[in-house]
Each structure stands twice: as structure tokens, then as C-alpha cells.
Write an enzyme that holds these catalytic residues in place. Sequence first.
Site, PDB file in Angstrom:
ATOM      1  N   HIS A  59       0.828  -1.220   0.000  1.00  0.00           N
ATOM      2  CA  HIS A  59       0.000   0.000   0.000  1.00  0.00           C
ATOM      3  C   HIS A  59       0.864   1.273   0.000  1.00  0.00           C
ATOM      4  CE1 HIS A  59      -2.960   2.999   1.043  1.00  0.00           C
ATOM      5  NE2 HIS A  59      -2.452   3.141   2.237  1.00  0.00           N
ATOM      6  N   HIS A  84       3.729   7.023   5.414  1.00  0.00           N
ATOM      7  CA  HIS A  84       2.490   7.658   5.876  1.00  0.00           C
ATOM      8  C   HIS A  84       1.699   6.842   6.908  1.00  0.00           C
ATOM      9  CE1 HIS A  84       0.154   5.333   2.855  1.00  0.00           C
ATOM     10  NE2 HIS A  84      -0.874   5.574   3.640  1.00  0.00           N
ATOM     11  N   GLU A  88       0.941   5.684  12.460  1.00  0.00           N
ATOM     12  CA  GLU A  88      -0.429   5.273  12.684  1.00  0.00           C
ATOM     13  C   GLU A  88      -0.538   3.798  13.100  1.00  0.00           C
ATOM     14  OE1 GLU A  88      -3.108   7.007  12.661  1.00  0.00           O
ATOM     15  OE2 GLU A  88      -4.427   5.266  12.930  1.00  0.00           O
ATOM     16  N   ASP A  89       0.176   2.943  12.407  1.00  0.00           N
ATOM     17  CA  ASP A  89      -0.066   1.511  12.558  1.00  0.00           C
ATOM     18  C   ASP A  89       1.061   0.701  13.189  1.00  0.00           C
ATOM     19  OD1 ASP A  89      -2.549   1.786  11.392  1.00  0.00           O
ATOM     20  OD2 ASP A  89      -1.792   1.485   9.365  1.00  0.00           O
ATOM     21  N   ASP A 150      -3.352   8.443  -1.102  1.00  0.00           N
ATOM     22  CA  ASP A 150      -3.725   7.362  -0.185  1.00  0.00           C
ATOM     23  C   ASP A 150      -5.167   6.925  -0.473  1.00  0.00           C
ATOM     24  OD1 ASP A 150      -3.644   5.698   2.081  1.00  0.00           O
ATOM     25  OD2 ASP A 150      -4.430   7.286   3.367  1.00  0.00           O
ATOM     26  N   ASP A 270     -21.827  14.993 -26.851  1.00  0.00           N
ATOM     27  CA  ASP A 270     -20.439  15.394 -26.585  1.00  0.00           C
ATOM     28  C   ASP A 270     -19.764  14.418 -25.632  1.00  0.00           C
ATOM     29  OD1 ASP A 270     -22.132  16.108 -24.598  1.00  0.00           O
ATOM     30  OD2 ASP A 270     -21.199  18.040 -24.179  1.00  0.00           O
TER      31      ASP A 270
END
Length: 738
Positions: A59, A84, A88-89, A150, A270
Amino acid sequence: MSLTQEEKIWINSQLDEIISLCQRCKSEEDRDLITRSFNLANAAHSKMRRKSGEPYFTHPIAVAKIVAQEIGLGPKSVACALLHDVVEDTDYTIEDIEKQFGKTIANIIDGLTKISNVLDKDASLQVENFRKMLLTLSEDVRVIFIKLADRLHNMRTLDSMPEYKQIKIAGETTYLYAPLAHRLGLYTIKTELEDLALKYEHPLIYREISTKIKETQEERESYIKQIIDPLKSELQNNGIDCNITGRSKSIYSIWNKMQNKNVPFEEIYDIFAIRIIFKSKNGISSEKQQAYNIFAIITNIYVHHGERIRDWITTPKANGYEALHVTVMGPLGKWIEIQIRSERMDDIAEKGYAAHWKYKDGDDDAGNLESWLRTVREQLTNTSEDALDFLDEFKLNLFSAEVYLFTPKGELKRLPKGATALDFAYEIHTEIGDRAIAAKVNHKLEPLSFELSSGDQVEILTSDKQSPKVEWLDFATTSRAKSKIKSALKEERLYNINKGQKLFINKVKELNLKLTHKKLIELREKYNAKNKEDFYRQIGLGIIQLDDLELQLEKKDSSVFKKYWTLQFIKKAKSSDSLKLNKDKVYLINNETSKKEYSLAKCCNPIPGDEVVGFINRNNIIIIHRKNCNILNNLAAKQGDRLVTIEWGLKKKKSFNAKIRIEGFDKLGILFNITKEIYQEANVNMKSINLNSNDGIFSGEIELYIHDTKHLDKLMRDIIRIKGIKSVVRIDDSEKNK
Ligand code: MN
């Protein structure tokens, strides 16, 4: 689960790939930065996997590639994309990042972490979170770009998510991320986000349109060739080095057109535009000249539509877009849009502000973007507005067309189309807005409600005695003006309430009055005040004079007064958010399910067999909507945490409401045939029937009691077979809520 040998090899091959995709990565230092962040993130995520089963690090790698290639950002941003999700993880902290990569990168990662905390994890108050998110975003614009990358990768891989999450994520994407991408000029990303969101929000429509695009492709391509070939040789003969393409519109924009114009796919003419991208000869300054030159050459072959020339080169769009758009009459008598751009303009059109930076030596500032972000920041810090109102208005401003205006000194200001003189006043300065009394538009005196047009020169007349009025909200259109007026009004109100309260207390003390609660209510009524705030406000404003107060009352103990009359601003308690349902479980609707637990949405009338999603309302009842219901999509964007996956499990046949629209030729006896088919052949009850005929064509709506989608589909197939019937479609009321 640890990585397999094969996975490790693939991951290791990605470092060079990323570095080669990052065109702005030139020095040894740049490569070192990307390598270090790659290695750290790789190690940190090494034991994690995505929902799809792939190694988690795939990812961040994908996000870094989008940032490098599709947005065109530099090595710092690519490093941030790789890192990134680390804070967080994983166990790494923001301090660790700062130690290893410095302050700038740590700040960006911190911003990204905050966003995913408020937005992705804590899902209790989504709308408020959007505001917080935007606030974080505006600190360093690169945070927005990386967050968009992301989101794009998450949308591309949305298949592995449970359905209720798909709807939530797709809803947010249409509601906020696509408009943001648009505003930042990330045209390609915006288009892909919209198409992907459509795929999950309206899967059937998405499939239908994409199939039709494919089916008509060959025919379209040969038509495009017919247009392009003569253009090519004519431009070549004139010594112009360019590339001409014909490109199909996105699925989403075709769908939008179908809805706005209420026409089927076949009637959208169009569906594509011709694009001429030329190599600029003498630098940026002569590009406009060259574009007009190309336009002149085109008119040697095709007749152009006099009114349809849009010059985005002289005044670029707020998102930085530059191009010359003209419409010409093509073969077969169809109008065709031709977009003329230099290579530089094309780059900006595809990648937006990020591309601007390329043309500004090493400078990370893009003037317009900075001023826009300033406005966003200002709006966000102004807390007077309800979060939902704010977001709706903010979103409108992201998408609206613009007018170009001038100050008396010739300074250019952009405002959304429909903006008034008052909006202009607030655009210049809050102080000017608050004190505005009228405007001179092109030297002519006009009221503040006057709607401005492009090219107007506007001078605002002010007075020290002026203050914002409630009526102003009727014709202020920008979110900036509205929020400034609202906060000024609120301030003024509070000021007068406080002032009035003081005056009243002093008067009561002075007269040594004793007041009971009952007496005070009586008093309020005598003075015609709605409530105590209003009573005090009127005293503060001088509308109520207290000179005759004594006459109105008997003397009593004044302590009672204080007890009841201390002003309280009690904020309305939020209604309970407690949800007892387990959202991760599929909620089965069967014959045993209590009617108290669920209800069918009136807007889209779902029936068994429909693809549906549940929305848990404030009373903890699951409201079942069809997956393609516009009202549901709106709820999903704002309160996606309340969605649950639903499955039909009804065994006994029950009756549900469904509405169909029938169109056809007004033949004798057709109504009889329709009702016969429904009543006698299919044995279906009708709730209502409403048919109109006009010039031999009839159309009408029929409400039916139906068991499930199979039942309905069969009936619709039978009706379409009746002679004279042209179309039968299922409809619902949510269409009006687009
Ligand atoms: Mn992520």
C-alpha cells in the site's frame, strides 16, 4: 504472517522503480532520503497484511508511486508517502521520525496520522471530523496531496472491503475527496475517484455506461479519425508541432449529463472532446498567441460556434487550469469541442498545482493555491457555523464556476458565480464587509445585494455607523461572507444580552425589588419578549426601557431573582449515539425479524432482491435503502459509520411497494392492456396509477404491491411486450434528491 521469499524479492525491486518514477529526485541526497524511508517503512510493516491478504507495505509503495508519477511531487513527498502509515499503525512515534528525517517530514506525517485518527478510526462524528481534517490539511499542502494519493489507492483496492465500508468510503470520496482533487487541479485523479465511487455507489449504472462506451468505441474512433485527419495535415502545413487526440468523457461525467439533461446514453453527443497539445515555440509568454493561431487554422476547415470560445489562458481557472476551448461544427453536423493547450498547460491540466511547481524554479509556492488555503484556514478556525452547514458550503465553493472582478486599483479578485457586492466587500476585508453600505459597480451606484458579473470593477462604500444585518444572509453567497456575518450577529446578540442583563440587575438592585419566577415571566410577557434572552437583548438594544419597571411589580425578596434569572447558555445535549448493533455482522432480514428493528426507506422503496444497505438512525432502527439511493449516498458520506450490511432472508411472500414508469405510444386500448397484464396475468395489486398522454405519446407511473425483484422483473418484461410500450423502468423518489 511474515513475508514469503517471493514477496520480499518483489518489494525490494520496488525501491529503484519508485526512484526512477520520481522525476524531481535528482541528487544523491534525494535518493538516500527515499531509500532510508523505504527501508524503515518496509521493516515497520513487515508483519502486517492488508484485508486482501497482500503484504501491507504494498500500500505505501503504491501511494508513493502515485505521489511521484501521477501527481509529480518531489522526493520529500515520496518519502512521506512511504512513511504515511508508520506512526499510525506501528510502534514508531513521531519523535522517531523527526530524529531520522527532520522536522518537515515529521510534520507532514503527523498531519497524515491525525487525519486517519479523526477520519478513519474514530467514526463517531464524521462531519466534525472532516472539519478537523481540513484544518490539518491546510498546514502543509503536501498533506492534501498525499492523503489524496492514499485515498486513490484505497479506492482502487476497495473490492476487499466489506460492503458497508465500501459505501461509506465511496460516499466520502464523492462528497469530499473528488471535489478537493478538483480544486487542486488534479484532474486525472478527480476523474478516477469519481468513476470508482460511482462503481460502488451505483454499480448497475456504472456497468451499463461502461459497457455502452465499449460497444460504441469503434464507431466513435472512426468518427474521431475523420475529424482529426484534416486537422493534422493543416496544422502540419503551418509548421505546428502538436499532438491531437480524441478522448472519451469519464463514466461519472456521462452519468451526470444523463441525469442533468434527463436523457439516455445514446443522446449524449459530446461524449468526447478533441485535444490539441502543441509544443511551445518561444516560451510561456507567446503561448496564448500560438493557441489563437491554432484556432485560426482550425477555422480554415471547420466552422466555429461564435459564442462558444472559452479563454482559460487569459484568466486561468482558480485551480490553475489553462487552455483555449472552442466549439466547431464537425462532420455529420455535430458540434465538437476542441481544447487547445501547450504542453505546459496540459501538464497543469492533468496534475494541477503540483505541476505548477515545475515551472517555478524550486519554489514550492503556488500563489493561487496559497491564497485559497488561507481562506480555508480562516473559514475553519471560524467556529460559529454548524459543521454540516460549513461543509456543504465549503463543498459548493470547491466546485462552483467563477466570476472575475476588479478592485478600483485594478487588482483581480475571483468569486463564485452569483456572488454579490456584499461578498466582494467581505472578500477584500472583514472590516469592509461589516461596514459596507452600498457599492459602485463600474462607477454606478448599486445595492449590496447586486449580483456581479465577470469584468465588473467594484468599489465598496462604507460607514462607521454600519453593522451586519440579519437580512444580509439572504444575499451573501460565499461561505466566507456568510460565516463572518453570522459571527458578527452572534457577537452583537451576545453583547446586547449581557448589556441588558446588567442593566436589569442594576435596576432591580436599585429599587430593591423582590421577584418571583412567576412574576418575572409575567413581566416578560408585559414587555412582549419571547424568552429571557430576548428580554435582555431588547433591554440592551434600548427597545425596552426600564423606567416604569417599578409600576409593574410589587416589592419582594430579590434573592429569588438571582436564582432564576442568571443567564444560562445551555448547549443542547447531543442525542445518544449509542449503537447496540454489531456493524461488522451482516444483518439478516427474515420473517422473524421484528418490525421494530427495521423499516424500509420511503425514498427508494427497497424490495427483496434489491441490493440494499442499512442505515441505523437516531432511534437505533435500521432504515433499509437501495444501494443506489441518492439519499443513502448522502447519508453515507456524512454518517458512514452508521451503515450496516443487509441481507434478505424472507421465506414467506410478503408485499412491498415498488413504482414503475411506463412510456409508449398512445394506442387505443393500451391502458386496458396494461391493467389487464398487471391484474389478470400477473395477479399484482396496484396502489395507484397515473397516466398522461400528449400528442400520441403517453407516460405514466404505477405503484405496485410486489414480492421481490424477480417478481417485479418478470412483470416489467411482460409489460414491455405489450404493443405500443416503449419503455418500462423502475423509479423512486430519491432521484429528486440528487
Ligand atoms: Mn494509507
